[in-house]
Design an enzyme around this catalytic site. Structure first.
Site, mmCIF file in Angstrom:
data_model
loop_
_atom_site.group_PDB
_atom_site.id
_atom_site.type_symbol
_atom_site.label_atom_id
_atom_site.label_comp_id
_atom_site.label_asym_id
_atom_site.label_seq_id
_atom_site.Cartn_x
_atom_site.Cartn_y
_atom_site.Cartn_z
ATOM 1 N N ASP A 59 -10.377 20.879 17.044
ATOM 2 C CA ASP A 59 -11.538 21.092 17.531
ATOM 3 C C ASP A 59 -11.872 22.407 17.931
ATOM 4 O O ASP A 59 -10.892 23.189 18.174
ATOM 5 C CB ASP A 59 -11.501 19.949 18.800
ATOM 6 C CG ASP A 59 -11.715 18.647 18.602
ATOM 7 O OD1 ASP A 59 -11.463 18.308 17.463
ATOM 8 O OD2 ASP A 59 -11.656 18.041 19.567
ATOM 9 N N HIS A 82 -6.493 22.218 18.614
ATOM 10 C CA HIS A 82 -7.583 22.891 18.660
ATOM 11 C C HIS A 82 -7.327 24.231 18.240
ATOM 12 O O HIS A 82 -6.347 24.994 18.471
ATOM 13 C CB HIS A 82 -7.848 23.202 20.146
ATOM 14 C CG HIS A 82 -8.176 21.786 20.951
ATOM 15 N ND1 HIS A 82 -7.245 20.839 21.153
ATOM 16 C CD2 HIS A 82 -9.478 21.561 21.394
ATOM 17 C CE1 HIS A 82 -7.805 20.252 21.959
ATOM 18 N NE2 HIS A 82 -9.139 20.276 21.954
#
Length: 212
Positions: free
Chosen positions: A36, A182
């Site tokens: 992400d 992430h």
């Protein structure tokens, strides 16, 4: 205290949302990696290098603002066989953003995605922070495959020791897990410690890392 899995009740609130990979119980040797908040030059190319070492495929949920700044990195991910998904243009919360503004922000991110990939590519969406209402979910479902997760590594937490982040990620992963990392500066310390070791561990156990 880290919330690696959202409560099961959310599965009922958000029907037809992806939490684990297809046929998870039977996919005894398959994991589904997602990243992400990129793409950014500081982290995403390094992630692509780590994935390539293990022939691992992943789904990158892009923040549209980052995507517009770094389209070549997104194209490199596609060229390596990965997929891109929509993470809104400005990383908005679906709990606190007016619906019209939220939809417009998703549409703006999708425009950036359509500029770098085929418009026939599958449309994936992950709500930032996992914050989405049942109403938003129903409205988006016809256009997107909405992807949540089975394991959030919490790599973004700067107070989370890298060694413990890795131990917890290894312990909580199960067959068919959709796993969230992430590719962000905030997550860099944990990401760079955990990801190569995570990949090596599960590859050594015969796991494959596949696309949703």
């Amino acid at each position: 205290m880290h919330l690696h899995r959202l409560p099961e009740v959310m599965h009922r609130w958000l029907p037809n949302t992806i939490w684990r990979g297809p046929h998870a119980e039977m996919a005894a040797s398959t994991l589904y990696l997602t990243f992400d908040d990129g793409p950014i030059p500081e982290e995403t190319p390094w992630v692509l290098e780590q994935l390539a070492e293990f022939n691992a495929k992943a789904l990158f949920f892009c923040v549209g603002d980052n995507l517009q700044r770094n389209p070549d990195i997104a194209r490199a991910a596609l060229a390596a066989g990965h997929q891109l998904g929509n993470h809104t243009h400005h990383h908005l919360s679906g709990w606190s953003t007016p619906a019209a503004q939220y939809y417009a922000d998703i549409a703006r991110c999708q425009q950036a995605l359509d500029a770098v990939q085929s418009q026939a590519a599958p449309r994936f969406f992950r709500p930032p922070y996992g914050r989405i209402t049942p109403g938003l979910n129903r409205q988006l479902e016809p256009q997107y495959r909405i992807v949540m997760w089975d394991l959030l590594t919490c790599d973004y937490d700067k107070d989370y020791a890298p060694e413990k982040c890795l131990r917890d990620a290894l312990r909580l992963t199960r067959p068919g897990s959709v796993v969230v990392f992430h590719d962000s500066i905030k997550a860099s310390r944990n990401l760079r410690y955990v990801l190569p070791r995570y990949l090596a561990h599960f590859a050594g156990q015969g796991y494959r890392f596949e696309l949703l």
